[in-house]
Design an enzyme around this catalytic site. Structure first.
Site: not given
Ligand code: NCD
Ligand code: ZN
Length: 343
Positions: A13, A15, A99, A136, A174, A247
């Site tokens: 996971h 970003h 997702k 999520h 998460h 995450d």
């Molecule tokens: C994530 C993001 O910033 O893209 N933020 C977070 O607080 N985890 C999005 C997500 O996974 O919820």
């Molecule tokens: Zn995330």
């Protein structure tokens, strides 16, 4: 123990954003992880196979020379996703999952799903095509307390989804609560979960003790100590349903340290070291390799990695900022000590 050698881990996971932020953050992931599930919540979101393939190319170009790293792409599910896109994804060699963001649940989730029943035909197709659905898991009702949103989602939407689509492969992303841990443990083999380093290391005091600390703000939000303990127990249990997903969610420091700061912790700079810290605190370093390097690959039906990484037991101070002057990003544990360091 002075060194710790593990099969090279994967991040299930992640970003990485795009443009300048992508270039700033990707090297941190590529130096430790072989593969990562790439989240599709860009602006605009990655909703088609074609967009995912273009995004994949952009990521491949941002990998530093000499590193080998494989991005595993995902598509953002919306009420407007055509069934044909799911069939296309099933045929694609590079798309690994869809997702599901409840609309408004988190960063860039405006295009998410407002009414889960309305996407049942899409969930049926995902089940039929045997494509994992990554969730999520938070309700978005204004009248639901932010600390109860995951538990409420598990009790309502998630229970409905798993009852109606018993064969659907699901990763509850998460995890933050003991109720979610219990749900995953009690479900069939097709339901798994990722756990972040921040939810293993911190409870909600970290957000508010001694002042308001925006760099600990992520969604789902940090919970009480008893939930953290349940997550640590799950992660270190050796149960293959629980695996690593950082995450890591970079935001510019200026967008975190502001009146309405963005949700997301940047942890890619020291991801495996942060997990090592959490597992060592639980006296369970011997369970780290399964969690970090085996169970996720097994769930996604991918081969386990064969190369290794080594961590040294040496203390170092996490820099206050990463990125360049245009893209300053404050990492988790900025200015604090970590006791393991990637060789
Ligand atoms: C994530 C993001 O910033 O893209 N933020 C977070 O607080 N985890 C999005 C997500 O996974 O919820
Ligand atoms: Zn995330």
């Amino acid at each position: 123990m002075k060194t710790l050698t593990l099969t090279r881990p994967d991040d299930w996971h992640l970003h990485v954003r795009n443009n300048a932020i992508l270039k700033a953050v990707l090297p941190h992931t590529a130096k430790q992880f072989a593969r990562a599930i790439i989240m599709p919540n860009l602006k605009p979101p990655v909703t088609t196979v074609e967009q995912a393939l273009a995004y994949r190319e952009e990521i491949l170009h941002a990998i530093p020379n000499g590193e080998s790293f494989t991005p595993l792409m995902t598509l953002y599910l919306t009420a407007a996703t055509p069934l044909s896109e799911i069939k296309k994804a099933a045929e694609s060699a590079h798309v690994y999952a869809f997702k599901l963001y409840p609309a408004g649940a988190t960063t860039n989730s405006d295009a998410g799903v407002a009414d889960i029943k309305a996407i049942y035909p899409l969930l049926a197709e995902l089940e039929k095509q045997d494509i994992p659905l990554l969730i999520h898991g938070e309700v978005t009702r204004e009248d639901c307390d932010i600390f109860d949103r995951e538990r409420e989602f598990v009790d309502t939407s998630l229970t409905q989804i798993t009852t109606n689509f018993p064969g659907l492969r699901i990763v509850l992303e998460h995890l933050t609560t003991s109720e979610a841990v219990d749900f995953v443990q009690a479900s069939g083999k097709n339901i798994a979960a990722t756990i972040t380093p921040q939810h293993l290391l911190y409870n909600r005091n970290a957000l508010l003790a001694g002042g308001i600390r925006p760099h600990y703000y992520c969604l789902p939000i940090l919970k009480r100590e008893r939930h953290r303990l349940a997550l640590v127990a799950a992660a270190t249990s050796g149960n293959p349903k629980f695996f690593l997903g950082t995450d890591s969610a970079p935001h510019l420091t200026s967008l975190k340290e502001t009146t309405c700061g963005c949700a997301g912790c940047f942890s890619a700079h020291a991801a495996i070291e942060l997990y090592a810290e959490a597992f060592e605190q639980a006296d369970a370093l011997d369970k780290l390799e399964g969690f970090a390097s085996f169970y996720g690959a097994d769930f996604y039906r991918l081969p386990r990695n064969t190369s290794t990484i080594t961590l040294n037991r040496t203390s170092w101070t996490v820099p206050l900022s990463y990125g360049d002057s245009e893209t300053p990003i404050t990492p988790l544990k900025a200015g604090e000590e970590l006791s393991w360091k990637l060789q």
